[in-house]
Design a protein around this motif. Structure first.
Motif, PDB file in Angstrom:
ATOM      1  N   GLY E  61     -98.894   8.460 -28.738  1.00  0.00           N
ATOM      2  CA  GLY E  61     -97.941   8.016 -27.736  1.00  0.00           C
ATOM      3  C   GLY E  61     -98.346   6.706 -27.072  1.00  0.00           C
ATOM      4  O   GLY E  61     -97.508   5.997 -26.521  1.00  0.00           O
ATOM      5  N   ASN E  62     -99.632   6.359 -27.138  1.00  0.00           N
ATOM      6  CA  ASN E  62    -100.083   5.074 -26.565  1.00  0.00           C
ATOM      7  C   ASN E  62     -99.390   3.895 -27.255  1.00  0.00           C
ATOM      8  O   ASN E  62     -99.221   3.891 -28.472  1.00  0.00           O
ATOM      9  N   ILE E  63     -98.982   2.912 -26.437  1.00  0.00           N
ATOM     10  CA  ILE E  63     -98.566   1.617 -26.988  1.00  0.00           C
ATOM     11  C   ILE E  63     -99.808   0.738 -27.020  1.00  0.00           C
ATOM     12  O   ILE E  63    -100.515   0.616 -26.010  1.00  0.00           O
ATOM     13  N   VAL E  64    -100.099   0.171 -28.176  1.00  0.00           N
ATOM     14  CA  VAL E  64    -101.333  -0.604 -28.312  1.00  0.00           C
ATOM     15  C   VAL E  64    -101.047  -1.976 -28.927  1.00  0.00           C
ATOM     16  O   VAL E  64    -100.031  -2.168 -29.591  1.00  0.00           O
ATOM     17  N   ILE E  65    -101.941  -2.915 -28.655  1.00  0.00           N
ATOM     18  CA  ILE E  65    -101.888  -4.186 -29.371  1.00  0.00           C
ATOM     19  C   ILE E  65    -103.120  -4.270 -30.252  1.00  0.00           C
ATOM     20  O   ILE E  65    -104.192  -3.801 -29.899  1.00  0.00           O
ATOM     21  N   TYR E  66    -102.941  -4.873 -31.431  1.00  0.00           N
ATOM     22  CA  TYR E  66    -103.999  -4.856 -32.428  1.00  0.00           C
ATOM     23  C   TYR E  66    -104.010  -6.162 -33.213  1.00  0.00           C
ATOM     24  O   TYR E  66    -103.028  -6.914 -33.218  1.00  0.00           O
ATOM     25  N   SER E  67    -105.088  -6.399 -33.891  1.00  0.00           N
ATOM     26  CA  SER E  67    -105.255  -7.616 -34.696  1.00  0.00           C
ATOM     27  C   SER E  67    -104.181  -7.717 -35.765  1.00  0.00           C
ATOM     28  O   SER E  67    -103.895  -6.747 -36.458  1.00  0.00           O
ATOM     29  N   LYS E  68    -103.641  -8.919 -35.934  1.00  0.00           N
ATOM     30  CA  LYS E  68    -102.519  -9.128 -36.854  1.00  0.00           C
ATOM     31  C   LYS E  68    -102.862  -8.765 -38.292  1.00  0.00           C
ATOM     32  O   LYS E  68    -102.034  -8.267 -39.040  1.00  0.00           O
ATOM     33  N   PHE E  69    -104.084  -9.039 -38.708  1.00  0.00           N
ATOM     34  CA  PHE E  69    -104.417  -8.887 -40.123  1.00  0.00           C
ATOM     35  C   PHE E  69    -105.132  -7.573 -40.428  1.00  0.00           C
ATOM     36  O   PHE E  69    -105.630  -7.375 -41.524  1.00  0.00           O
ATOM     37  N   ALA E  70    -105.177  -6.681 -39.434  1.00  0.00           N
ATOM     38  CA  ALA E  70    -105.909  -5.431 -39.615  1.00  0.00           C
ATOM     39  C   ALA E  70    -105.060  -4.396 -40.339  1.00  0.00           C
ATOM     40  O   ALA E  70    -103.836  -4.416 -40.299  1.00  0.00           O
ATOM     41  N   GLY E  71    -105.725  -3.469 -41.027  1.00  0.00           N
ATOM     42  CA  GLY E  71    -105.095  -2.265 -41.510  1.00  0.00           C
ATOM     43  C   GLY E  71    -104.330  -2.385 -42.815  1.00  0.00           C
ATOM     44  O   GLY E  71    -104.302  -3.432 -43.462  1.00  0.00           O
ATOM     45  N   THR E  72    -103.707  -1.266 -43.177  1.00  0.00           N
ATOM     46  CA  THR E  72    -102.988  -1.132 -44.439  1.00  0.00           C
ATOM     47  C   THR E  72    -101.602  -0.558 -44.154  1.00  0.00           C
ATOM     48  O   THR E  72    -101.474   0.446 -43.469  1.00  0.00           O
ATOM     49  N   GLU E  73    -100.578  -1.213 -44.703  1.00  0.00           N
ATOM     50  CA  GLU E  73     -99.202  -0.750 -44.493  1.00  0.00           C
ATOM     51  C   GLU E  73     -98.872   0.427 -45.405  1.00  0.00           C
ATOM     52  O   GLU E  73     -99.225   0.438 -46.579  1.00  0.00           O
ATOM     53  N   VAL E  74     -98.162   1.404 -44.866  1.00  0.00           N
ATOM     54  CA  VAL E  74     -97.710   2.561 -45.629  1.00  0.00           C
ATOM     55  C   VAL E  74     -96.264   2.858 -45.250  1.00  0.00           C
ATOM     56  O   VAL E  74     -95.894   2.735 -44.078  1.00  0.00           O
ATOM     57  N   LYS E  75     -95.432   3.219 -46.233  1.00  0.00           N
ATOM     58  CA  LYS E  75     -94.091   3.726 -45.934  1.00  0.00           C
ATOM     59  C   LYS E  75     -94.117   5.218 -46.209  1.00  0.00           C
ATOM     60  O   LYS E  75     -94.518   5.651 -47.279  1.00  0.00           O
ATOM     61  N   TYR E  76     -93.732   6.007 -45.237  1.00  0.00           N
ATOM     62  CA  TYR E  76     -93.788   7.459 -45.381  1.00  0.00           C
ATOM     63  C   TYR E  76     -92.506   8.060 -44.834  1.00  0.00           C
ATOM     64  O   TYR E  76     -92.148   7.834 -43.683  1.00  0.00           O
ATOM     65  N   GLU E  77     -91.784   8.780 -45.671  1.00  0.00           N
ATOM     66  CA  GLU E  77     -90.491   9.371 -45.312  1.00  0.00           C
ATOM     67  C   GLU E  77     -89.579   8.348 -44.644  1.00  0.00           C
ATOM     68  O   GLU E  77     -88.965   8.606 -43.597  1.00  0.00           O
ATOM     69  N   GLY E  78     -89.543   7.164 -45.245  1.00  0.00           N
ATOM     70  CA  GLY E  78     -88.574   6.157 -44.831  1.00  0.00           C
ATOM     71  C   GLY E  78     -88.989   5.262 -43.683  1.00  0.00           C
ATOM     72  O   GLY E  78     -88.294   4.307 -43.351  1.00  0.00           O
ATOM     73  N   LYS E  79     -90.135   5.568 -43.053  1.00  0.00           N
ATOM     74  CA  LYS E  79     -90.590   4.743 -41.925  1.00  0.00           C
ATOM     75  C   LYS E  79     -91.833   3.953 -42.321  1.00  0.00           C
ATOM     76  O   LYS E  79     -92.635   4.404 -43.124  1.00  0.00           O
ATOM     77  N   GLU E  80     -91.991   2.776 -41.699  1.00  0.00           N
ATOM     78  CA  GLU E  80     -93.192   1.977 -41.950  1.00  0.00           C
ATOM     79  C   GLU E  80     -94.279   2.308 -40.957  1.00  0.00           C
ATOM     80  O   GLU E  80     -94.042   2.389 -39.752  1.00  0.00           O
ATOM     81  N   TYR E  81     -95.490   2.470 -41.476  1.00  0.00           N
ATOM     82  CA  TYR E  81     -96.641   2.718 -40.617  1.00  0.00           C
ATOM     83  C   TYR E  81     -97.756   1.745 -40.975  1.00  0.00           C
ATOM     84  O   TYR E  81     -97.747   1.123 -42.034  1.00  0.00           O
ATOM     85  N   LEU E  82     -98.705   1.655 -40.069  1.00  0.00           N
ATOM     86  CA  LEU E  82     -99.920   0.905 -40.338  1.00  0.00           C
ATOM     87  C   LEU E  82    -101.086   1.845 -40.042  1.00  0.00           C
ATOM     88  O   LEU E  82    -101.104   2.519 -39.018  1.00  0.00           O
ATOM     89  N   ILE E  83    -102.035   1.891 -40.971  1.00  0.00           N
ATOM     90  CA  ILE E  83    -103.240   2.688 -40.734  1.00  0.00           C
ATOM     91  C   ILE E  83    -104.395   1.724 -40.520  1.00  0.00           C
ATOM     92  O   ILE E  83    -104.690   0.902 -41.389  1.00  0.00           O
ATOM     93  N   LEU E  84    -105.035   1.814 -39.352  1.00  0.00           N
ATOM     94  CA  LEU E  84    -106.158   0.900 -39.075  1.00  0.00           C
ATOM     95  C   LEU E  84    -107.249   1.653 -38.331  1.00  0.00           C
ATOM     96  O   LEU E  84    -107.078   2.787 -37.911  1.00  0.00           O
TER      97      LEU E  84
END
Lengths: 94, 94, 94, 94, 94, 94, 94
Positions: E61-84
């Motif tokens: 539930g936290n809104i966070v700001i993070y490094s632009k180039f961090a993590g890996t993009e995943v699409k899961y059940e139609g939504k985009e996520y980032l795992i970092l």
């Protein structure tokens, strides 16, 4: 409000004049030059390998100088901030 | 006043003459040459992975020699200083 | 006097002759060649992550051989010294 | 005598023949090839981060094989030696 | 459901507008710019060298700001996520 | 006999056929390909920073697959061996 | 059977379709894309510097997504597997 994580610190940018408010004048050389700012929020500290938090040395309100190329710029509610790690802060001024 | 963080030290620059005040003459070679300065402020020390502070070896007033390319130059109230980590200091003179 | 910090050692340079005083002759090969010198001052030791000092193995007066490219040259009161870390010393001679 | 520091070992070079005394024949390939030698002196061991010495596994008299590019060559009283870290030794032979 | 491992966090991407929902406006500069997102899952934490888990600071539930180039993009059940990793998160917003 | 040091392992090379004895067929791709071999000797283990030995997981007689570019080739009494660190072994087969 | 060592995991490759069985669709971007697979074997865990094993979070049967360029491909009894470290696994799916 911005709540920095770990050993991070939120800095309010101080406009660079020839002589800053706290009396620091940045020299004219090829060396890396520090910047000056005001701490507006501090993280709760990094966690050591024996699982203890290390409280930060800087506190809200401190004027600090820090490495010119450190951190990430953020604009939040119309103001510019810099988020950096405490280890990028060189000294507290005053 | 400049209060350095962690294991950092504030050094007052000593003007390089052919022979410095404490008697060090820097040799004429291609190797990295050390610089000489006076410690004017020391940090409270780095924190180890078991969460203990390691007090610095150098103290205010010590004349030290340090790596030429170490640290960050700062001008504060008209004087030039260098802020560096204690690990960049090679030896205490005298 | 030069008082080295941490795990550093001050070495008095021994003039390289074809055969040095302690009997070491440096071979003629493309490999990194060691140098020979006399320890004139030792630091109080590095601090481990559980905050204990590790005393140095070398002592004042030891003749040592060390990596050719290690350390920083200093001239102090007319004599040439080298300041290096104990980990750059390969062996004690004699 | 050469007394190696820390986890270092002094190796007496064994002349490379097509088949060495202990029966090792080095293969003819592009891969890194090991060398064979005899341990003539061992250091007292490296110091861990909780300040304990780790005794070496090799002992004086052991025939060992080690990485070809490891260590530093030294000539001492007319004989050639190699000083390297125990971690560059692959195995004890025989 | 995506259950991140260790100190990883799953972030739901917030569409970048000129001014984002929580009031962060990213400045127009050459510096690395942070991104904003909502935490939807957190890992159980990294394990320290003395074998203890370090719970994460961020929560669902936290809104966070993070490094632009961090993590890996995943699409899961139609939504985009980032795992970092949590260490790529700069601050919690609001 | 070859007695490997620390966390090293001596592997007897298995001749690469299209299909090896234990049933592993190496795929035809640009990715790094593992090799198969038989463990013939194991070291006594690496020493941790709190000075304890970590016994190896592999044992004499294990068939293992390992990184193609790992280790050092040795010929000993007419046979080819590979000496590598246990961390370069991916899995035990069978 | 393949028994992975340390913190390694054996993954059965899932054929990449436009939409995979668990509902993950990989986006079309220049960023690193994760892959999906099924855990078929897990190692006993890495050993920390205080000599304790850290059990893995993933278990046999878990569907996981992992970094595209991680690990080593193996063909064993006609099936393709990937052996990678648990730290290369991003999340458990479902």
């Amino acid at each position: 409000m911005l709540k920095p994580l770990g050993d991070r610190v939120v800095i309010e940018l101080v406009q660079q004049e020839e002589k800053t408010s706290s009396g620091i004048v940045l020299p004219d050389s090829a060396k890396e030059k520090p910047q000056e700012g005001k701490v507006v929020a501090v993280g709760s500290g990094r966690v050591t390998e024996n699982n203890q938090k290390v409280a930060l040395e800087v506190e809200e309100g401190n004027i600090v100088i820090y490495s010119k190329f450190a951190g990430t710029e953020v604009k939040y509610e119309g103001k510019e901030y810099l988020i950096l790690r405490e280890s990028d802060i060189l000294a507290i001024v005053g």
